[in-house]
Design an enzyme around this catalytic site. Sequence first.
Site, short mmCIF file in Angstrom:
data_model
loop_
_atom_site.label_atom_id
_atom_site.label_comp_id
_atom_site.label_asym_id
_atom_site.label_seq_id
_atom_site.Cartn_x
_atom_site.Cartn_y
_atom_site.Cartn_z
N PRO A 1 0.85 -1.20 0.00
CA PRO A 1 0.00 0.00 0.00
C PRO A 1 0.88 1.24 0.00
O PRO A 1 1.83 1.31 0.80
CB PRO A 1 -0.79 -0.12 1.31
CG PRO A 1 -0.06 -1.09 2.15
CD PRO A 1 0.79 -1.94 1.25
N MET A 2 0.61 2.16 -0.89
CA MET A 2 1.40 3.41 -0.92
C MET A 2 0.46 4.58 -1.20
O MET A 2 -0.19 4.63 -2.26
CB MET A 2 2.49 3.34 -1.98
CG MET A 2 3.65 2.43 -1.61
SD MET A 2 4.98 2.47 -2.84
CE MET A 2 4.26 1.54 -4.16
N CYS B 1 2.80 3.15 9.82
CA CYS B 1 3.04 4.47 9.22
C CYS B 1 3.86 5.35 10.17
O CYS B 1 3.50 5.51 11.35
CB CYS B 1 1.72 5.15 8.89
SG CYS B 1 2.01 6.77 8.14
N GLY C 1 10.47 -4.42 2.25
CA GLY C 1 11.51 -3.39 2.35
C GLY C 1 12.66 -3.60 1.39
O GLY C 1 13.35 -4.61 1.44
C1 LIG Z 1 4.95 7.11 -1.16
C2 LIG Z 1 4.74 6.03 -0.14
C3 LIG Z 1 3.51 5.90 0.45
C4 LIG Z 1 3.30 4.88 1.40
N1 LIG Z 1 2.06 4.71 1.93
C5 LIG Z 1 1.82 3.64 2.75
C6 LIG Z 1 0.50 3.33 3.16
O1 LIG Z 1 -0.47 4.00 2.81
N2 LIG Z 1 0.34 2.27 4.00
C7 LIG Z 1 1.41 1.49 4.42
O2 LIG Z 1 1.22 0.52 5.16
N3 LIG Z 1 2.65 1.76 4.01
C8 LIG Z 1 2.88 2.79 3.17
N4 LIG Z 1 4.13 3.00 2.69
C9 LIG Z 1 5.20 2.05 3.05
C10 LIG Z 1 5.26 0.92 2.02
O3 LIG Z 1 4.08 0.16 2.02
C11 LIG Z 1 6.45 -0.02 2.31
O4 LIG Z 1 6.29 -0.56 3.57
C12 LIG Z 1 7.78 0.71 2.23
O5 LIG Z 1 7.84 1.57 1.11
C13 LIG Z 1 8.94 -0.29 2.15
O6 LIG Z 1 8.78 -1.13 1.03
P1 LIG Z 1 9.58 -0.86 -0.36
O7 LIG Z 1 11.03 -0.74 -0.02
O8 LIG Z 1 9.27 -2.08 -1.19
O9 LIG Z 1 9.04 0.39 -0.95
C14 LIG Z 1 4.37 4.02 1.77
C15 LIG Z 1 5.61 4.18 1.17
C16 LIG Z 1 5.81 5.17 0.22
C17 LIG Z 1 7.17 5.29 -0.43
#
Ligand SMILES: Cc1cc2nc3c(=O)[nH]c(=O)nc-3n(C[C@H](O)[C@H](O)[C@H](O)COP(=O)(O)O)c2cc1C
Length: 334
Positions: free
Chosen positions: A16-17, A100, A205
């Site tokens: 989720p992002m 978060c 991550g």
């Molecule tokens: C722009 C952005 C928005 C995010 N929004 C959420 C969110 O709404 N809910 C959540 O659980 N994590 C959120 N995250 C965290 C990501 O879900 C994830 O845990 C984190 O980016 C690490 O994973 P990655 O290295 O694959 O990006 C967000 C991350 C980014 C970069």
Amino acid sequence: MRIGTLHIRTPVLLAPMAAVTDLPFRTICEEFGVGLTITEFLSAHALSAGDQKTVDKMTPSLNGTRFGVQIFGREDEPMARAARMAVAIGASLVDINMGCPAKRVVAGECGSALMREPKLAQHIVRNVVAAVPDHIPVTVKHRAGWDQVHRNAPEFACAMVEAGAKMITVHGRTRTQGFSGRSDLGIIRRVREAVPAGIPVVGNGDVVDVEGYLRMRETTGCDAVMIGRGAQGNPWLFQRLRHVLRGTSDPGPASLEQRIAVFRRHTSLILELKSGPRLIHEVRKACAWYAKGLHRCNQFRQKIWQITDSDAVIDAAEEYFSHLVERRSKNRAA
Ligand SMILES: Cc1cc2nc3c(=O)[nH]c(=O)nc-3n(C[C@H](O)[C@H](O)[C@H](O)COP(=O)(O)O)c2cc1C
């Protein structure tokens, strides 16, 4: 992978992002074979108060594809109501955000702040589990802990499972780390070791390629991997992973033609599904994603940021991509 009664064929989830995993991007990822998508985190308070902007973000996947909704909050009634709203629009699972790090979320004692209050976090999980039908799994996404001194993810995950969570996702950074440093595979492994078998643990991550996916699975023993930033402008990663996991050959990185095809598909979904003042921003963002790393992509990005009409941005992108195709043909002929 089984999440309660839910069966996921490919053990790869789209993270989720906020402002990224909207319906157009989730659809693209689904078309490339991701196992499950989850909406960005949505405030239970705003959903239950009927805030239209938030309600509009709680969109079911197209064509009946399964999806999850992520909610955050700490009050019983709004959380229960938000979870029921998610189920009413067809969500296959309800995920609770306990990771978060944003100041405005933590200031409300939500998101990763709940890792400092495991008893309250358990209460929240029990409340949401009681609010949804038995066949809807309630899941939790959290971090390694609050800070370097309080890395309580293994105990916290077990407490969430005891309260009824059917899947745990761990982002291997602490709240105070934000996005600095690296996601710690060691703590994800400790969560996998601590949580009872039968409850999937999803590692999260810094996974941006097939090698990173395999490293995460092998090092931590996790059941699936959640990918966020590595999927932005790179939905082929899901297709590549699906092939690798099924033992068929890795199709490799996307060709220029594939990038162009996905840029067209993505922008057409944005135009079809979105509206309002942010539309132009969404179109620019998608164009920039698929140009990333290509010849003169910085100049292209600067150019489209000055254009104020969505169709004109798409025309500029078409022109940019067709120059690249021409340039490649000339290089090949030379
Ligand atoms: C722009 C952005 C928005 C995010 N929004 C959420 C969110 O709404 N809910 C959540 O659980 N994590 C959120 N995250 C965290 C990501 O879900 C994830 O845990 C984190 O980016 C690490 O994973 P990655 O290295 O694959 O990006 C967000 C991350 C980014 C970069």
